[in-house]
Design a protein around this motif. Sequence first.
Motif, PDB file in Angstrom:
ATOM      1  N   ASN A 101      47.048  31.305  39.298  1.00 54.26           N
ATOM      2  CA  ASN A 101      45.687  31.312  39.829  1.00 54.26           C
ATOM      3  C   ASN A 101      45.059  29.924  39.732  1.00 54.26           C
ATOM      4  N   LEU A 124      39.563  33.518  31.646  1.00 54.00           N
ATOM      5  CA  LEU A 124      39.939  34.595  32.562  1.00 54.00           C
ATOM      6  C   LEU A 124      39.757  35.975  31.962  1.00 54.00           C
ATOM      7  N   VAL A 156      39.643  33.648  41.859  1.00 51.47           N
ATOM      8  CA  VAL A 156      40.595  32.666  41.325  1.00 51.47           C
ATOM      9  C   VAL A 156      41.888  32.607  42.143  1.00 51.47           C
ATOM     10  N   GLU A 187      47.717  33.902  30.249  1.00 54.89           N
ATOM     11  CA  GLU A 187      47.265  33.140  31.409  1.00 54.89           C
ATOM     12  C   GLU A 187      47.284  31.632  31.204  1.00 54.89           C
ATOM     13  N   TYR A 239      40.453  38.543  37.846  1.00 55.16           N
ATOM     14  CA  TYR A 239      41.181  38.884  39.066  1.00 55.16           C
ATOM     15  C   TYR A 239      41.435  40.386  39.221  1.00 55.16           C
ATOM     16  N   CYS A 266      38.915  41.193  33.359  1.00 58.39           N
ATOM     17  CA  CYS A 266      39.602  39.990  33.826  1.00 58.39           C
ATOM     18  C   CYS A 266      39.081  39.563  35.201  1.00 58.39           C
TER      19      CYS A 266
END
Length: 334
Positions: free
Chosen positions: A170, A140, A209, A131, A46, A44
């Motif tokens: 995000n 993502l 992000v 998400e 993040y 991912c």
Amino acid sequence: MRWSVNKIGEGLGVLGELFAIRFFGRRRPFVVVWAITHRCNQRCAYCGLWKRSEPELSTQEALRIIDELSSTGTRKIIFTGGEPLLRDDLGRLVDHARRKNISVGLSTNGILFASRLPELAGLSYLSLSLEGPEEIHDALRGGGSFRKVLEAARAAKEKGMSLRFYATLNALNVDRIDDLLGLSDQYGAQIVFQPATANLLGGNEENPVCLPEEKYAEAIKKLLKAKKGPYAKTIRNSVTGLRHLARWPHLKPLKCAAGSITCRIEPDGTLSRCGTVLDRGEALLNCRTAGFREAFYRIPPLRCDQCCCALRVEANYVLEFDFATLISVFSSEN
């Protein structure tokens, strides 16, 4: 919501225990978050947890810790990761916890859930990362992952499991909050929101992000409005919790509930408050060597100035006896 006499009695009992914990210094690990592995089958945008390489508890060690959790009064275990379904023994751990009258939740990306469902009948609820609509979620988390989330959601609902979605606010999904709320309603799920932090989850690299403060504040304002309107029950964050998160990254210090009513077990058995405190290099005990009880009661008090993990925030405000948070938590419990 209609409450049974047993449910009301149970809730009053928990409130009594919370009162003793808050005002008389008692401790009880009601909820244990257990990162059973940091291995993951996604990359991912993040998150950097998958980059960690560390030993994991064996099945027998994990079963022994569940026995200790039961003896110290744990009511709920939340298995998380990494991706917990990469542990072949997860079904066995779930079953053992249920035999000990411990409620079990699973936090997963959903990719493996449908194929492992037969061994996960003991789950009380399923938490899935979501998400946004397909193009955002897959951007993502990887192509095809959105369809896997919905497949897992349908499978969980068919088995009568409670369903929750988790979303990070995000740069890619901030303008698609309505889509997230709509999907949650469509699947009869609650949804938890929290910020994508400045650094990658589990690392010190810059998060690509992460939202600008102004844009993030606008998103929380929108959620607060929705929480007071048609999505009051859909948004699992309490109003108090959302107001706390609205200050990110300039957060109000909170007395940490870990060591009083919550804690987190790492893949190797280390007992921590949360992943953030673990990254500070704090000296911590390991359940495998010291035992869970000793490790839990040795967690020192902390007033945290950076808590932005949504469910940790809720637990902290529960311990403060914040009325709005107590109502939100108890009305959402199974």
